[in-house]
Design a protein around this motif. Sequence first.
Motif, PDB file in Angstrom:
ATOM      1  N   MET A   1       0.946  -1.089  -0.115  1.00 57.59           N
ATOM      2  CA  MET A   1      -0.030   0.141  -0.110  1.00 57.59           C
ATOM      3  C   MET A   1       0.719   1.114   0.144  1.00 57.59           C
ATOM      4  SD  MET A   1      -3.136  -0.289  -0.157  1.00 57.59           S
ATOM      5  CE  MET A   1      -3.649  -2.054  -0.589  1.00 57.59           C
ATOM      6  N   ALA A   2       0.473   2.019  -0.676  1.00 63.38           N
ATOM      7  CA  ALA A   2       1.192   3.354  -0.888  1.00 63.38           C
ATOM      8  C   ALA A   2       0.973   4.142   0.371  1.00 63.38           C
ATOM      9  CB  ALA A   2       0.908   4.250  -2.073  1.00 63.38           C
ATOM     10  N   ILE A   3      -0.221   4.271   0.815  1.00 62.68           N
ATOM     11  CA  ILE A   3      -0.534   5.176   1.993  1.00 62.68           C
ATOM     12  C   ILE A   3      -1.538   4.500   3.016  1.00 62.68           C
ATOM     13  CG2 ILE A   3      -1.647   7.411   2.975  1.00 62.68           C
ATOM     14  CD1 ILE A   3      -1.414   8.573   0.173  1.00 62.68           C
ATOM     15  N   THR A   4      -1.204   4.117   4.243  1.00 59.58           N
ATOM     16  CA  THR A   4      -2.237   3.555   4.964  1.00 59.58           C
ATOM     17  C   THR A   4      -2.346   4.435   6.276  1.00 59.58           C
ATOM     18  OG1 THR A   4      -0.862   1.644   4.555  1.00 59.58           O
ATOM     19  CG2 THR A   4      -2.530   1.592   6.421  1.00 59.58           C
ATOM     20  N   VAL A   5      -3.507   4.590   6.352  1.00 57.90           N
ATOM     21  CA  VAL A   5      -4.006   5.686   7.478  1.00 57.90           C
ATOM     22  C   VAL A   5      -4.829   4.836   8.677  1.00 57.90           C
ATOM     23  CG1 VAL A   5      -5.626   7.614   8.301  1.00 57.90           C
ATOM     24  CG2 VAL A   5      -4.131   7.623   6.290  1.00 57.90           C
ATOM     25  N   GLN A   6      -4.232   4.625   9.884  1.00 54.91           N
ATOM     26  CA  GLN A   6      -5.101   3.792  10.887  1.00 54.91           C
ATOM     27  C   GLN A   6      -5.680   4.417  11.954  1.00 54.91           C
ATOM     28  OE1 GLN A   6      -1.723   1.111  11.683  1.00 54.91           O
ATOM     29  NE2 GLN A   6      -2.099  -0.216   9.818  1.00 54.91           N
ATOM     30  N   GLY A   7      -6.964   4.372  11.926  1.00 52.86           N
ATOM     31  CA  GLY A   7      -7.667   4.934  13.039  1.00 52.86           C
ATOM     32  C   GLY A   7      -7.258   6.156  13.559  1.00 52.86           C
ATOM     33  N   VAL A   8      -7.135   7.235  12.586  1.00 54.55           N
ATOM     34  CA  VAL A   8      -6.711   8.553  12.857  1.00 54.55           C
ATOM     35  C   VAL A   8      -8.054   9.417  13.342  1.00 54.55           C
ATOM     36  CG1 VAL A   8      -6.080  10.760  11.646  1.00 54.55           C
ATOM     37  CG2 VAL A   8      -4.624   8.781  11.435  1.00 54.55           C
ATOM     38  N   SER A   9      -7.707  10.366  14.299  1.00 51.41           N
ATOM     39  CA  SER A   9      -8.625  11.191  14.977  1.00 51.41           C
ATOM     40  C   SER A   9      -8.149  12.514  15.053  1.00 51.41           C
ATOM     41  CB  SER A   9      -9.392  10.778  16.302  1.00 51.41           C
ATOM     42  OG  SER A   9     -10.061   9.428  16.149  1.00 51.41           O
ATOM     43  N   LYS A  10      -9.094  13.600  14.817  1.00 53.19           N
ATOM     44  CA  LYS A  10      -8.320  14.756  15.048  1.00 53.19           C
ATOM     45  C   LYS A  10      -9.549  15.743  15.357  1.00 53.19           C
ATOM     46  CE  LYS A  10      -5.769  18.296  14.572  1.00 53.19           C
ATOM     47  NZ  LYS A  10      -4.403  18.722  15.252  1.00 53.19           N
ATOM     48  N   ARG A  11      -9.285  16.708  16.263  1.00 51.76           N
ATOM     49  CA  ARG A  11     -10.348  17.454  16.984  1.00 51.76           C
ATOM     50  C   ARG A  11      -9.759  18.828  16.882  1.00 51.76           C
ATOM     51  NH1 ARG A  11     -14.440  17.212  19.638  1.00 51.76           N
ATOM     52  NH2 ARG A  11     -15.151  16.016  21.313  1.00 51.76           N
ATOM     53  N   PHE A  12     -10.592  19.878  16.566  1.00 49.63           N
ATOM     54  CA  PHE A  12     -10.319  21.054  16.826  1.00 49.63           C
ATOM     55  C   PHE A  12     -11.177  21.811  17.654  1.00 49.63           C
ATOM     56  CE2 PHE A  12      -8.903  20.093  12.286  1.00 49.63           C
ATOM     57  CZ  PHE A  12      -7.773  20.402  12.239  1.00 49.63           C
ATOM     58  N   GLY A  13     -10.896  22.200  18.816  1.00 49.21           N
ATOM     59  CA  GLY A  13     -11.795  22.640  19.714  1.00 49.21           C
ATOM     60  C   GLY A  13     -12.931  21.628  20.217  1.00 49.21           C
ATOM     61  N   ASP A  14     -14.248  22.099  19.743  1.00 47.59           N
ATOM     62  CA  ASP A  14     -15.373  21.253  19.878  1.00 47.59           C
ATOM     63  C   ASP A  14     -15.535  20.448  18.882  1.00 47.59           C
ATOM     64  OD1 ASP A  14     -15.744  22.163  22.643  1.00 47.59           O
ATOM     65  OD2 ASP A  14     -17.181  23.657  21.795  1.00 47.59           O
ATOM     66  N   PHE A  15     -14.862  20.824  17.547  1.00 50.24           N
ATOM     67  CA  PHE A  15     -15.188  20.366  16.489  1.00 50.24           C
ATOM     68  C   PHE A  15     -14.401  18.855  15.959  1.00 50.24           C
ATOM     69  CE2 PHE A  15     -14.839  20.022  11.523  1.00 50.24           C
ATOM     70  CZ  PHE A  15     -16.049  19.603  11.395  1.00 50.24           C
ATOM     71  N   GLN A  16     -15.105  17.580  15.801  1.00 53.83           N
ATOM     72  CA  GLN A  16     -14.347  16.495  15.690  1.00 53.83           C
ATOM     73  C   GLN A  16     -14.341  16.386  14.057  1.00 53.83           C
ATOM     74  OE1 GLN A  16     -13.923  14.268  18.433  1.00 53.83           O
ATOM     75  NE2 GLN A  16     -12.342  13.263  16.741  1.00 53.83           N
ATOM     76  N   ALA A  17     -12.942  16.815  13.651  1.00 51.86           N
ATOM     77  CA  ALA A  17     -12.749  16.792  12.329  1.00 51.86           C
ATOM     78  C   ALA A  17     -12.695  15.357  11.719  1.00 51.86           C
ATOM     79  CB  ALA A  17     -11.504  17.617  11.787  1.00 51.86           C
ATOM     80  N   LEU A  18     -11.845  14.489  12.374  1.00 48.51           N
ATOM     81  CA  LEU A  18     -11.748  13.249  11.955  1.00 48.51           C
ATOM     82  C   LEU A  18     -11.925  12.168  12.988  1.00 48.51           C
ATOM     83  CD1 LEU A  18      -8.232  13.347   9.931  1.00 48.51           C
ATOM     84  CD2 LEU A  18     -10.550  13.288   9.020  1.00 48.51           C
ATOM     85  N   ASP A  19     -12.911  10.976  12.904  1.00 52.31           N
ATOM     86  CA  ASP A  19     -13.109  10.289  13.765  1.00 52.31           C
ATOM     87  C   ASP A  19     -12.742   8.831  13.504  1.00 52.31           C
ATOM     88  OD1 ASP A  19     -14.315   9.048  16.014  1.00 52.31           O
ATOM     89  OD2 ASP A  19     -16.643   9.432  15.388  1.00 52.31           O
TER      90      ASP A  19
END
Lengths: 324, 263, 281
Positions: A1-19
């Motif tokens: 695989m060229a890119i593998t993203v595993q279980g990535v989460s990202k929050r900006f303040g109250d906003f859940q951008a990635l879950d």
Amino acid sequence: MAITVQGVSKRFGDFQALDKVSIEVEDGSLTSILGPSGSGKSTLLRVVSGLEHPDQGRVLIFGEDMTHLPPQKRGVGFVFQHYAAFKHMTVWENVAFGLKVRRRPKREIQTKVAELLELVQLGGLAERYPGQLSGGQRQRMGLARALAVEPKVLLLDEPFGALDARVRQELRTWLRRLHDEVHVTTVLVTHDQEEAMEISDCVVVMNHGRIEQSGEPRRLYDHPDSEFVMSFLGYANRIGDSLVRPHDIRIHLQPGADALAATVRRVVFLGFEVRAELEIPEGQTVRVQLTRSQAAELSLAPGQTIYVDLAHSRRFPEEREAAA
Amino acid sequence: MIARFSLRLVALGYLAVLLVLPVAWIVWSAFGGGVDAVWRSATAPYAVHALLLSVLIAVIAVIANTVFGVVTALMIVRHPFPGVSILNAFVDLPLGLSPVVVGLSLVLVYGATGWLGPWLTAHGITVIFSLPGMILATVFVTLPFVVREVVPVVREVGSEQEEASRTLGATAWQTFWRITLPSIRAGVIYGVVLTMARALGEFGTVIVVAGNIPGVTQTLTMYVEAEFQNFDPRGAYVASLELAVLAILTLVLMNVVRRKGVA
Amino acid sequence: MAALSPAAAVPRRGGVARTDDAAAVVVRGLSAGYLSLIVLLPLAALLWTSTRGGIGAVWQTITIPTVLGALELTVGVSAIVVIINAVFGTLIAWVLVRDSFRGKSAVNALIDLPFALPTIVAGLTLLALYGPSSPVHVNVAYTRMGIALALLFVTLPFVTRAVQPVLIALDRDMEEAAAVLGAGSLAIFRRIVLPNLGPALLAGAGLSFARALGEFGAVTLIAGNNPLRGTQVMSLVIFGDIQGYQFSSAAALSFILLALSLAVLLVFGRLSRALSGHHDR
């Protein structure tokens, strides 16, 4: 695989951008991440590039864990929606930038930049400043700049979003051809389903920071897993609790089993395609798409009563239950 | 992270050493002899006179330059005439001049041996070494501020509201007071604040054209210098404190107006 | 239709002006008269007095050793001050725009203090802390270092206030693009940020240079008034001449100072425009 993203989460303040997002991008493919604004698609791309750091999860590029590496060390190419052209540098200097900071020999830079400018059809504009270029030209420069450092993967964040419709269409076709020539693994973020369907090998649909579905464009269109995917990939009529695409509705002049009576309200001829607006008994409007010959055969006219066959409609019961 | 922190440290350290500590030390020194001593220094007759004179000159300069500034700004934007760019350039001129050069040029016109000197003397008018000269000097150095601040505001407001007012039957005078002035108010106030601050603080220009006679032609800034030279640092510090308080008030006002202007 | 073109608005506005032509002419006259009496006439007198003896006379004044010394000192110290301002002014602007910490808005307001504080007070405060009776045992009174310090104080806002808005408006994409292309923080600053700040930086530096050349109030106490110390800048020499009624000499020196600051403003303005010219959108 060229890119593998595993279980990535990202929050900006109250906003859940990635879950807890996980995706895999195949080597040499052109993958689109498709979703409405705020769905987290750009954030995902920025996490892959290292411009954002995930709160959780891992990012691997060709098997190498890049999660904690800064963007400088990831060997990715990034193309920005608003070009991010270095305004104080000529086109040539813009494209050469990555090679210069890598301290490549002058000879090599010369050849490489000339080659890339030819590739993106900016050969004659090398000495211009970005301010003297059109939007489309600036974005091709951005692409050449990203390709100059021979990135392992190329990431494009709404690359055609700031361009007008015609240029957009041109560049889209051109990008696909370019990808077939260069073969670098490419991930493109877009909110335009037509763009995604037209040029990608694989489409990832995102909503509310989650992956809704991914796969070949055709499969997504024909077999959507959710109501969201179905309605985001193209217009869908909602009749009761089922969804049906305008071109999947069959029209008959005679009543039949499972057919619904409807009145024609409006008929629009758009060259090959004919669009009609029908009204079904509940007072709902249904859009239908026909070919010119189908329309002629039925001799559709406003006020006419016809019968619609909704055999190709879909239901997403699990989702309805989940929502209830 | 460490880089960012050290950059912040260097920047704040520079500001502390150059601005904050000296000003804080003056405040500390002024109060070194107790509040009574501060009161005594502040109420010394020459100090009071100097303060009042400074305020008087500043108020006159503000009035003169506000009228001139608003009118000129309106003219530059609304009724440009050939040569308006030259006028524009001349308005900025005082900003680029050394205060002593300004003072000297006034002396060369209005002084006893100046261009208009003999005529003024013959008519019993003294300009240099008296109040009119000091006012003239202050007006000179503060001339650009209102114009500079009002021109962009006038440009931004546009003339549509005024035209609407005229079509509704208002006279030019009514339009000016009811429409134009209220809409450029923020720019005018900002210009006035800057003019006031500079006028109260002007030193070099005024000392050249003023007699510097305590109790007569000595402004508060000149009083600061004189007290310091006369080996009475407390008097100088206390007068400085008064000026610093006025400066800080100005800063606060500037920020209030700036914030309102944005909103 | 012609009336729909934007250019058509111009003659119409002219029409409005014509209705109060007489008033406009009067206002124009008053405004020009005010400016002439207060600014132009005195400057004309200065130019006339300074060049009455011809350029030869001005040249003679410059070559007087004390004048030459003052000129060298003024330009030298101002140049150093401008360089320090460029570095620290940019740094402060950077910290104010890109960093975040408690009390940042107070620090931001503080930058304007030198514009609001009377120059004589600025000089006095510096002398109180860094003078003969310094509580921290640093004495820069009557030294070139002291003059530089005073000039740094009064010119502090110029570069910061010029650079700040440009830094706020600077496209962060450019820096991100450079980072993805492999540029480190220093390379990003040097190759991307600095060139884009260049025009504003030069404009601010030019203003602070011109201001430093002519500054009087802030340096008068710190420099002292003794020609033997070698701390007399141009403005102090001119002041001394005026006090001694040496008007023609004062005028000649003023002419030099004026020409110098005009030249500085012109050169820096030209440089600033040359730098920004090609990448204006």
